[in-house]
Design a protein around this motif. Structure first.
Motif, PDB file in Angstrom:
ATOM      1  N   SER A  79       0.917  -1.530  -0.111  1.00 46.12           N
ATOM      2  CA  SER A  79       0.496   0.119   0.385  1.00 46.12           C
ATOM      3  C   SER A  79       0.901   1.004  -0.236  1.00 46.12           C
ATOM      4  O   SER A  79       0.482   2.376  -0.560  1.00 46.12           O
ATOM      5  CB  SER A  79      -0.739   0.215   1.307  1.00 46.12           C
ATOM      6  OG  SER A  79      -1.705  -1.138   1.137  1.00 46.12           O
TER       7      SER A  79
ATOM      8  N   PRO B 128      -4.138   0.184   2.727  1.00 49.88           N
ATOM      9  CA  PRO B 128      -5.036   0.348   1.400  1.00 49.88           C
ATOM     10  C   PRO B 128      -5.468   2.329   1.572  1.00 49.88           C
ATOM     11  O   PRO B 128      -5.633   2.708   0.991  1.00 49.88           O
ATOM     12  CB  PRO B 128      -5.978  -0.729   0.174  1.00 49.88           C
ATOM     13  CG  PRO B 128      -5.253  -1.771   1.337  1.00 49.88           C
ATOM     14  CD  PRO B 128      -4.985  -1.068   3.057  1.00 49.88           C
TER      15      PRO B 128
ATOM     16  N   GLN C  91      -3.210   4.671   3.300  1.00 48.56           N
ATOM     17  CA  GLN C  91      -2.335   5.454   1.976  1.00 48.56           C
ATOM     18  C   GLN C  91      -2.895   6.127   1.029  1.00 48.56           C
ATOM     19  O   GLN C  91      -2.435   7.469   0.975  1.00 48.56           O
ATOM     20  CB  GLN C  91      -1.026   4.379   1.594  1.00 48.56           C
ATOM     21  CG  GLN C  91      -0.835   3.806   2.938  1.00 48.56           C
ATOM     22  CD  GLN C  91       0.760   4.846   3.567  1.00 48.56           C
ATOM     23  OE1 GLN C  91       0.755   5.756   2.753  1.00 48.56           O
ATOM     24  NE2 GLN C  91       1.240   3.936   4.908  1.00 48.56           N
TER      25      GLN C  91
END
Length: 498
Positions: free
Chosen positions: A93, A158, A161
Motif C-alpha cells: 500500500s 490501503p 495510504q
C-alpha cells in the motif's frame, strides 16, 4: 505497476501465474474492488474481520486481477504467496501510493482517552497558524476542506495510504491522526513515517482484544518504538515523543524510543505544566509553565481532563515552532469538539451534555467534571458495547451510580449480543448503591426521552458512550442513530408540551 514489481518489495515470496499482470489498485474489501485491483487475502486476527481467503472468488468476480495470499485458493488469477499478508499489505500500500508519509509531517496520537480532542486541538492550532492540515480519527478524515466519514479511527493500509496521498495532492504538509491499539497491533500504520508520537493516558479498555492490560500497553508502545531510531541534522527530520508525565505508563514508552521526549502534566515535574487551574461549566483556565515561558490559558473546553488534552496539544505545537502567544490566542477560539462534552441547548432550563465516554476512566472523568459545576441532580444515560470487554461493565455501573443521582442503563452498540444481557452485567455494579435510582431501558431513544422528561431546572443530563457516532449496531446491522439529534428532538418535544 505489475505484480513482478510488487513482488520485488518482499524477500520471502512466490509467484504463481503471469507476473506481468498490471495492477491499478490495492484492496482488502471485495465491496470496493474495481477492475484491475490486487486483492489481499489477510487472515482473521482474534476473531475480528473475516478471513479474506474465503472471499477470493468474489474478489475475482468483482474485478480483481491478482491476489496476495498466505495459502492457496481455488481461483484462476496470478497469485503472490507471502508468509504475512498483513505485513505485505502495508508494504504494498505504501509503495502503490508512493510513500506519502515521507512527504508530510505525520503526528500520531495514542492512548485510551483524549485522542480525538487532542488531535482536534493540534490540527486547529497548526491550521490557524497557516499550515495545510489533514486529520484522521474518530470524527472523520479531513482532506483539504472536505470531511469524509470513516468507520474506524485508524484505517487499514490501503485506505490510510490513499488518504495520505490525497492529502499531499492538495499540498497538505501536516497530518494529525489517531492511532488505536488495535490499529498498531494489526500493523495498520506499518510503513508510516511519524514525526511526532503523542501519548494521552492509559486505562482499562479493549481487553477483549488484547487479553490483559500488559499486552494492551505493549500494543500502544509500538508507536513509540518506531520513532527516532535515526538522527539527522535537518530540522524536518527531527522526531519527537510527547508523554504524559502523570501517567505511569510513560516510563515504559520513554524506554522504547530514541526520539527527543517532551513531557506535560499537572502533578509531576514536566516540560509543559498547568497550575492555578479553574474549572466551570463555561470552560477552563490555568497558568501554563513551559520550556519557552509562561502564559495565562483560557479555553471553552470543559473538564479537568481537557487540561491534559490542551497541555499535550501545546507541547506538540511548540515543537513545530508555533509561538506560545499564538497558541494561547488560538485556544480561546476553539469551541467544543463534536461529541466530546458537547452541550445540546434549545433553550431549556437544564443542561444536556453528549460525551463519548465509553471506558471506566472516561465515564468517571466526565461525571467528576460535571459534579464540579452541578447545581442540582446529575442524570446519566449510558450503556456498554457488545462483543467487547466484559470486565468494564460492572465497573462502569459502579461509577455511574456513585457519581449520579439517577441512571438510565440502555443499549450502546450491542452488536451481536443481547442488549438486556449487557445491561444486566452493568447492573451487577449498581445494586450495592442503594441511594441511586436507576432504570434499565433497552431502547436508547426511549432512555434519552425519559431522562430529559425527568430533568428539572438546573439538573444536568449526561448522555454517554457514543458521542459523535451516527449509528447503532444491533444484531450486526448498522442503523442510523445520533445521540445529539435524539436529544434535540426530546428537548423540543418536552418544551412544546409545557
Amino acid at each position: 505497476m505489475n505484480l513482478r514489481e510488487i513482488a520485488s518489495l518482499l524477500f520471502v515470496k512466490k509467484i504463481r501465474g503471469d507476473p506481468s499482470v498490471e495492477i491499478t489498485g490495492v484492496q482488502m474489501d471485495t465491496r470496493k474492488i474495481k477492475r484491475g485491483d490486487l486483492f489481499i487475502c489477510i487472515p482473521s486476527i482474534n476473531g475480528l474481520l473475516a478471513d479474506r481467503h474465503n472471499f477470493a472468488e468474489e474478489a475475482v468476480r468483482n474485478g480483481a486481477v491478482a491476489l496476495v495470499v498466505e495459502r492457496d485458493v481455488d481461483v484462476d488469477v496470478p497469485k503472490l504467496f507471502v508468509k504475512d499478508a498483513r505485513y505485505a499489505m502495508a508494504v504494498i500500500s505504501a509503495h502503490f501510493y508512493n510513500y506519502p508519509s515521507r512527504e508530510l509531517k505525520l503526528i500520531g496520537l495514542t492512548g485510551t482517552n483524549g485522542k480525538t480532542t487532542t488531535s482536534y486541538v493540534i490540527e486547529k492550532i497548526l491550521s490557524s497558524f497557516g499550515h495545510q492540515t489533514g486529520l484522521i480519527g474518530n470524527n472523520g478524515v479531513k482532506v483539504g476542506n472536505e470531511l469524509l466519514p470513516t468507520d474506524i479511527n485508524t484505517p487499514e493500509p490501503p485506505t490510510l495510504q490513499m488518504y495520505l496521498r490525497k492529502m499531499r495532492d492538495v499540498d497538505t504538509n501536516y497530518c494529525v491522526m489517531e492511532v488505536s491499539s488495535q490499529g498498531l497491533d494489526m500493523g495498520r500504520v506499518v510503513g508510516c513515517h511519524f514525526r511526532t508520537a503523542v501519548f494521552t493516558n492509559l486505562t482499562q479498555d479493549h481487553l477483549d482484544y488484547h487479553g490483559n492490560f500488559t499486552r494492551y500497553k505493549e500494543a500502544k508502545g509500538l508507536l513509540f518504538s518506531r520513532i527516532g531510531n535515526g538522527f539527522s541534522p535537518e530540522p524536518n527530520d527531527k522526531k519527537y515523543v510527547i508523554l504524559n508525565a502523570d501517567d505511569s505508563s510513560s516510563d515504559y514508552f520513554r524506554k522504547l524510543t530514541t526520539a527527543e521526549v517532551i513531557t506535560y502534566g499537572i502533578t509531576n515535574q514536566a516540560d509543559v505544566t498547568a497550575k492555578d487551574i479553574k474549572l466551570s461549566s463555561e470552560g477552563i483556565s490555568f497558568t501554563l509553565s513551559s520550556i519557552v515561558g509562561e502564559a495565562e490559558i483560557s479555553s471553552n473546553l470543559v473538564g479537568g481532563f481537557n487540561v491534559y488534552n490542551i497541555l499535550a496539544a501545546i507541547a506538540a505545537t511548540l515543537v513545530e515552532g508555533v509561538p506560545l502567544a499564538y497558541i494561547k490566542e488560538c485556544l480561546t477560539d476553539i469551541r467544543t469538539v463534536s461529541g466530546r462534552m458537547e452541550k445540546v441547548d434549545v433553550g431549556q432550563n437544564f443542561t444536556v451534555i453528549i460525551d463519548y465516554a465509553h471506558t471506566p476512566d472516561g465515564l468517571e472523568s466526565s461525571l467528576s467534571t460535571i459534579s464540579e459545576f452541578a447545581k442540582e441532580r446529575i442524570i446519566t444515560v449510558f450503556g456498554c458495547g457488545g462483543d467487547r470487554d466484559l470486565s468494564k461493565r460492572k465497573v462502569m455501573g459502579q461509577i455511574a451510580c456513585k457519581n449520579s443521582d439517577y441512571v438510565f442503563v440502555t443499549s450502546d452498540n450491542p452488536r451481536t449480543e443481547d442488549p438486556l444481557t449487557i445491561m444486566k452485567n452493568i447492573e451487577e455494579g449498581m445494586i450495592e448503591h442503594k441511594d441511586t435510582k436507576y432504570e434499565l431501558i433497552v431502547d436508547r431513544e426511549e432512555a434519552i426521552n425519559k431522562a430529559i422528561r425527568l430533568a428539572q431546572p438546573n439538573d444536568i443530563v449526561l448522555i454517554a458512550g457514543k458521542g459523535n457516532e451516527k449509528y447503532q449496531i444491533i444484531n450486526g446491522i448498522k442503523y442510523p442513530f445520533d445521540d445529539k439529534e435524539k436529544a434535540k428532538e426530546a428537548l423540543i418535544s418536552t418544551l412544546s408540551s409545557h
